[in-house]
Design a protein around this motif. Sequence first.
Motif, mmCIF file in Angstrom:
data_model
loop_
_atom_site.group_PDB
_atom_site.id
_atom_site.type_symbol
_atom_site.label_atom_id
_atom_site.label_comp_id
_atom_site.label_asym_id
_atom_site.label_seq_id
_atom_site.Cartn_x
_atom_site.Cartn_y
_atom_site.Cartn_z
ATOM 1 N N ASP A 70 0.839 -1.207 0.000
ATOM 2 C CA ASP A 70 0.000 0.000 0.000
ATOM 3 C C ASP A 70 0.872 1.255 0.000
ATOM 4 N N VAL A 71 1.922 1.227 0.817
ATOM 5 C CA VAL A 71 2.820 2.381 0.916
ATOM 6 C C VAL A 71 3.664 2.518 -0.358
ATOM 7 N N VAL A 72 4.157 1.391 -0.878
ATOM 8 C CA VAL A 72 4.934 1.410 -2.127
ATOM 9 C C VAL A 72 4.123 2.061 -3.243
ATOM 10 N N GLU A 73 2.876 1.634 -3.388
ATOM 11 C CA GLU A 73 2.034 2.185 -4.450
ATOM 12 C C GLU A 73 1.751 3.667 -4.217
ATOM 13 N N MET A 74 1.474 4.030 -2.965
ATOM 14 C CA MET A 74 1.180 5.429 -2.638
ATOM 15 C C MET A 74 2.374 6.333 -2.968
ATOM 16 N N VAL A 75 3.567 5.905 -2.585
ATOM 17 C CA VAL A 75 4.757 6.730 -2.791
ATOM 18 C C VAL A 75 5.171 6.756 -4.264
ATOM 19 N N LEU A 76 5.223 5.572 -4.904
ATOM 20 C CA LEU A 76 5.685 5.504 -6.294
ATOM 21 C C LEU A 76 4.685 6.116 -7.272
ATOM 22 N N ALA A 77 3.448 5.596 -7.243
ATOM 23 C CA ALA A 77 2.451 6.019 -8.232
ATOM 24 C C ALA A 77 1.839 7.367 -7.886
ATOM 25 N N GLY A 78 1.876 7.733 -6.608
ATOM 26 C CA GLY A 78 1.318 9.012 -6.181
ATOM 27 C C GLY A 78 2.356 10.111 -6.178
ATOM 28 N N ARG A 79 3.183 10.096 -5.138
ATOM 29 C CA ARG A 79 4.110 11.214 -4.918
ATOM 30 C C ARG A 79 5.222 11.305 -5.969
ATOM 31 N N ILE A 80 6.042 10.260 -6.097
ATOM 32 C CA ILE A 80 7.221 10.336 -6.965
ATOM 33 C C ILE A 80 6.822 10.535 -8.430
ATOM 34 N N ASN A 81 5.859 9.743 -8.891
ATOM 35 C CA ASN A 81 5.441 9.815 -10.293
ATOM 36 C C ASN A 81 4.999 11.226 -10.661
ATOM 37 N N LYS A 82 4.210 11.823 -9.797
ATOM 38 C CA LYS A 82 3.689 13.164 -10.123
ATOM 39 C C LYS A 82 4.749 14.246 -9.970
ATOM 40 N N GLU A 83 5.711 14.045 -9.066
ATOM 41 C CA GLU A 83 6.827 14.995 -8.965
ATOM 42 C C GLU A 83 7.619 15.017 -10.277
ATOM 43 N N ILE A 84 7.856 13.836 -10.839
ATOM 44 C CA ILE A 84 8.606 13.747 -12.092
ATOM 45 C C ILE A 84 7.827 14.407 -13.229
ATOM 46 N N VAL A 85 6.525 14.107 -13.306
ATOM 47 C CA VAL A 85 5.689 14.698 -14.356
ATOM 48 C C VAL A 85 5.695 16.225 -14.250
ATOM 49 N N ARG A 86 5.600 16.740 -13.023
ATOM 50 C CA ARG A 86 5.602 18.202 -12.842
ATOM 51 C C ARG A 86 6.908 18.814 -13.316
ATOM 52 N N ARG A 87 8.035 18.180 -12.962
ATOM 53 C CA ARG A 87 9.332 18.742 -13.366
ATOM 54 C C ARG A 87 9.501 18.706 -14.886
ATOM 55 N N ILE A 88 9.042 17.648 -15.513
ATOM 56 C CA ILE A 88 9.128 17.568 -16.973
ATOM 57 C C ILE A 88 8.285 18.668 -17.604
ATOM 58 N N GLN A 89 7.083 18.858 -17.090
ATOM 59 C CA GLN A 89 6.172 19.853 -17.669
ATOM 60 C C GLN A 89 6.658 21.280 -17.422
ATOM 61 N N LEU A 90 7.382 21.492 -16.310
ATOM 62 C CA LEU A 90 7.940 22.819 -16.053
ATOM 63 C C LEU A 90 8.951 23.207 -17.127
ATOM 64 N N SER A 91 9.583 22.203 -17.749
ATOM 65 C CA SER A 91 10.554 22.475 -18.812
ATOM 66 C C SER A 91 9.856 22.798 -20.136
ATOM 67 N N GLY A 92 8.524 22.620 -20.166
ATOM 68 C CA GLY A 92 7.765 22.850 -21.395
ATOM 69 C C GLY A 92 7.473 21.587 -22.176
ATOM 70 N N ALA A 93 7.987 20.440 -21.698
ATOM 71 C CA ALA A 93 7.734 19.168 -22.361
ATOM 72 C C ALA A 93 6.392 18.592 -21.915
ATOM 73 N N LYS A 94 5.952 17.529 -22.574
ATOM 74 C CA LYS A 94 4.669 16.902 -22.272
ATOM 75 C C LYS A 94 4.900 15.510 -21.701
ATOM 76 N N ALA A 95 4.261 15.221 -20.575
ATOM 77 C CA ALA A 95 4.450 13.925 -19.920
ATOM 78 C C ALA A 95 3.116 13.418 -19.389
ATOM 79 N N LEU A 96 3.005 12.104 -19.316
ATOM 80 C CA LEU A 96 1.808 11.455 -18.779
ATOM 81 C C LEU A 96 2.255 10.394 -17.783
ATOM 82 N N GLY A 97 1.869 10.556 -16.515
ATOM 83 C CA GLY A 97 2.276 9.623 -15.471
ATOM 84 C C GLY A 97 1.267 8.509 -15.281
ATOM 85 N N LEU A 98 1.767 7.297 -15.121
ATOM 86 C CA LEU A 98 0.900 6.150 -14.867
ATOM 87 C C LEU A 98 1.719 5.053 -14.199
#
Length: 262
Positions: A70-98
């Motif tokens: 439960d914690v692995v999924e919460m951290v990986l698919a929730g927090r980390i995945n969306k942090e990466i997507v946000r940083r990519i999008q801040l550069s102007g690129a397009k990303a989709l997290g899943l």
Amino acid sequence: MNSFVMKCGGSTLAALPDSFFEDLKKLQDQGIVPVIVHGGGPAISETLSQLQIETEFVGGLRKTSEQVLDVVEMVLAGRINKEIVRRIQLSGAKALGLSGVDGRLITAEPVANAAEVGLVGDVSDVNAELVHGIVGMGFMPVIAPIGLGSDGGQRYNINADTAAGAVASRIGTERLIVVTDVPGIMKTESGEKRVLPTVTVEEIEAMIASGDIYGGMIPKVRAAIQCIQGAVREVVIVDGSVPGILSQVLAGGNVGTRIVSL
């Protein structure tokens, strides 16, 4: 599909400079779309500690109960995945997290030593059509390595290196780039450490046996060995803090360590 798979640890990605993400955007603008598979081990361990849930490793794999998962999924698919997507999008690129759960992207089966490690999985299939579809829409897929059993009910924690190798093999990319905080596979010669520009699978096994390769680098090189199959021709381990490192690798630059089958 003009693409490559990139694997990166969650803590490594968080520490990468803006230039790394600008390089990702540059590649996307050129029509080269990275497929990113990420980990997040330190953040998972930190969260488990905060929640006072015991965690341990067996042979480099996290022993995974339903509570830990439960914690692995919460951290990986929730927090980390969306942090990466946000940083990519801040550069102007397009990303989709899943995660591997979405669209049954990653199908998994229990590892051979499941009795010891619990709900840890090996990849049995990858929904390549889904990955191609996301890339075809112009988005970088950012994948958290959680898998579903063939019945679609049971979740599995999958080592990110293993997942990246499987995704690269199944979607037919030519390159897997492992982004780390080291410049490549190091070897000490005459008292000095140097980066090995190219190593074979046989040389890697010898270096693991001799102790030249140790600790967290072992699963990285083992996953690299696993994914040199099908369309995958090379696996490159590089330091993500070097400006333009991905472009350099794709241009054939002499950076990092290239792992080859022969």
